[in-house]
Design an enzyme around this catalytic site. Structure first.
Site, PDB file in Angstrom:
ATOM      1  N   TYR A 135       0.763  -1.209   0.160  1.00  0.00           N
ATOM      2  CA  TYR A 135      -0.074  -0.047  -0.046  1.00  0.00           C
ATOM      3  C   TYR A 135       0.914   1.379  -0.029  1.00  0.00           C
ATOM      4  O   TYR A 135       1.512   1.536   0.935  1.00  0.00           O
ATOM      5  CB  TYR A 135      -0.874  -0.102   1.260  1.00  0.00           C
ATOM      6  CG  TYR A 135      -1.779   0.903   1.484  1.00  0.00           C
ATOM      7  CD1 TYR A 135      -2.098   2.131   0.459  1.00  0.00           C
ATOM      8  CD2 TYR A 135      -2.659   1.182   2.497  1.00  0.00           C
ATOM      9  CE1 TYR A 135      -3.191   3.035   0.468  1.00  0.00           C
ATOM     10  CE2 TYR A 135      -3.794   2.157   2.736  1.00  0.00           C
ATOM     11  CZ  TYR A 135      -4.050   3.078   1.718  1.00  0.00           C
ATOM     12  OH  TYR A 135      -4.856   4.081   2.096  1.00  0.00           O
ATOM     13  N   LYS A 163      -1.396  -1.406  -3.995  1.00  0.00           N
ATOM     14  CA  LYS A 163      -2.460  -0.293  -4.288  1.00  0.00           C
ATOM     15  C   LYS A 163      -1.725   0.928  -4.146  1.00  0.00           C
ATOM     16  O   LYS A 163      -0.776   1.250  -3.399  1.00  0.00           O
ATOM     17  CB  LYS A 163      -3.307  -0.285  -3.020  1.00  0.00           C
ATOM     18  CG  LYS A 163      -4.267   0.902  -3.082  1.00  0.00           C
ATOM     19  CD  LYS A 163      -4.983   0.838  -1.751  1.00  0.00           C
ATOM     20  CE  LYS A 163      -5.902   2.332  -1.584  1.00  0.00           C
ATOM     21  NZ  LYS A 163      -6.762   2.481  -0.245  1.00  0.00           N
ATOM     22  N   ILE A 206      -9.152   0.051  -5.011  1.00  0.00           N
ATOM     23  CA  ILE A 206      -9.723  -0.011  -3.867  1.00  0.00           C
ATOM     24  C   ILE A 206     -10.186   1.263  -3.513  1.00  0.00           C
ATOM     25  O   ILE A 206      -9.371   2.454  -3.559  1.00  0.00           O
ATOM     26  CB  ILE A 206      -8.463  -0.503  -2.635  1.00  0.00           C
ATOM     27  CG1 ILE A 206      -8.006  -1.530  -2.826  1.00  0.00           C
ATOM     28  CG2 ILE A 206      -9.151  -0.167  -1.330  1.00  0.00           C
ATOM     29  CD1 ILE A 206      -6.902  -2.126  -1.745  1.00  0.00           C
TER      30      ILE A 206
END
Length: 297
Positions: A135, A163, A206
């Site tokens: 992330y 992400k 996301i």
């Protein structure tokens, strides 16, 4: 291994007036999102206020999400901490509770070199045996995952994706380019870039806005997969008016306020991150009214 794809909402964490987690409404939100066609549920993310929950609260939130999802969609769990030791402990706990995928944010506050980040993620990956999604959100953590580092990490078997919430489309493109041919997925953490992520070879997003408009957000992916690019583009463009309201406050607060205004008792974000000026609330109300009238849900 769990397939990482589609629209995965970083589900909000409902709270009551005393800022205690509202588990009943959390379960209701899980069902609402799944029934709207999303492709996964991400607990303890930025929109889920994972940064402000106690360890015990995180365990309860994740347990409720996993139990309610009941294997209908994969459950992603945010387990990143500042230290490698704590990240490993939280990751093992999430795996034991039944999470399908881990999302591990970069450490924050103290600056980390790319080699330190590589070693951190490698050690976490060695401690668990479920997929990990890196992330990258440097505006919040102060540490950015360089494309070359992501390419190195992609060679580790259970590091399955990243992400990217940098907001820098070229950065996301480099993630895609440098991991092409590997079993590795790139997800957009910026809701405005989901379709462009897919067109470039990414796997979806996301998407915080999926807490507000789950059917519309899922339609971006479903129409893209079906080859209906005009419909995918329309669904992508539909969220622009709502994203324009982010100027009134923290995006997490705007999203949670919008879900409350839709009639769900999710409460406010935990103090001190819970204020939106009156004109901001009115702007959100107007956007929601306009979307309802045009069938955007």
């Amino acid at each position: 291994m769990t397939e990482i794809r589609g629209i995965i909402p970083p589900i909000i964490t409902p709270m009551d007036e005393e800022e205690a987690v509202n588990e009943k409404e959390l379960a209701n939100q899980v069902n609402r999102l799944i029934e709207s066609g999303v492709h996964g549920i991400f607990a303890l993310g930025t929109n889920g206020e994972g940064y402000i929950l106690s360890e015990e609260e995180k365990e309860r939130v994740l347990s409720v999400v996993i139990e309610t999802a009941a294997e209908r969609v994969p459950v992603y769990a945010g387990t990143g901490c500042v230290s490698t030791k704590d990240t490993i402990r939280m990751s093992k706990k999430a795996q034991a509770l039944g999470a399908d995928v881990l999302s591990v944010i970069t450490p924050w506050f103290a600056a980390a070199s790319q080699e330190e980040l590589y070693i951190h993620y490698r050690q976490v990956a060695e401690a668990v045996d479920i997929p990990i999604v890196l992330y990258n959100i440097p505006a919040r953590t102060g540490n950015a995952l360089a494309p070359a580092t992501v390419a190195r990490l992609a060679d580790i078997d259970n590091i399955a994706g990243v992400k990217d919430s940098s907001g820098n489309f070229d950065n996301m493109l480099q993630y895609i380019e440098l991991t092409r041919g590997k079993k590795f997925c790139v997800l957009s953490g910026n809701d405005s870039l989901i379709l462009w992520n897919l067109l470039a070879g990414g796997a979806g997003g996301i998407a915080g806005c999926a807490n507000v408009f789950p059917e519309n957000m899922a339609a971006i992916y479903e129409n893209f997969i079906a080859g209906n690019l005009d419909a995918a583009r329309k669904a992508q463009d539909n969220i622009r008016p709502f994203r324009n309201t982010f100027r009134y406050g923290n995006p997490n607060t705007v999203v949670k306020t919008a879900v409350e205004l839709l009639g769900y008792p999710v409460g406010k974000c935990r103090s001190p991150f819970h204020q939106i000026p009156r004109e901001g609330v009115e702007a959100i109300k107007q956007v929601l009214k306009d979307c309802r009238e045009t069938g955007i849900r």
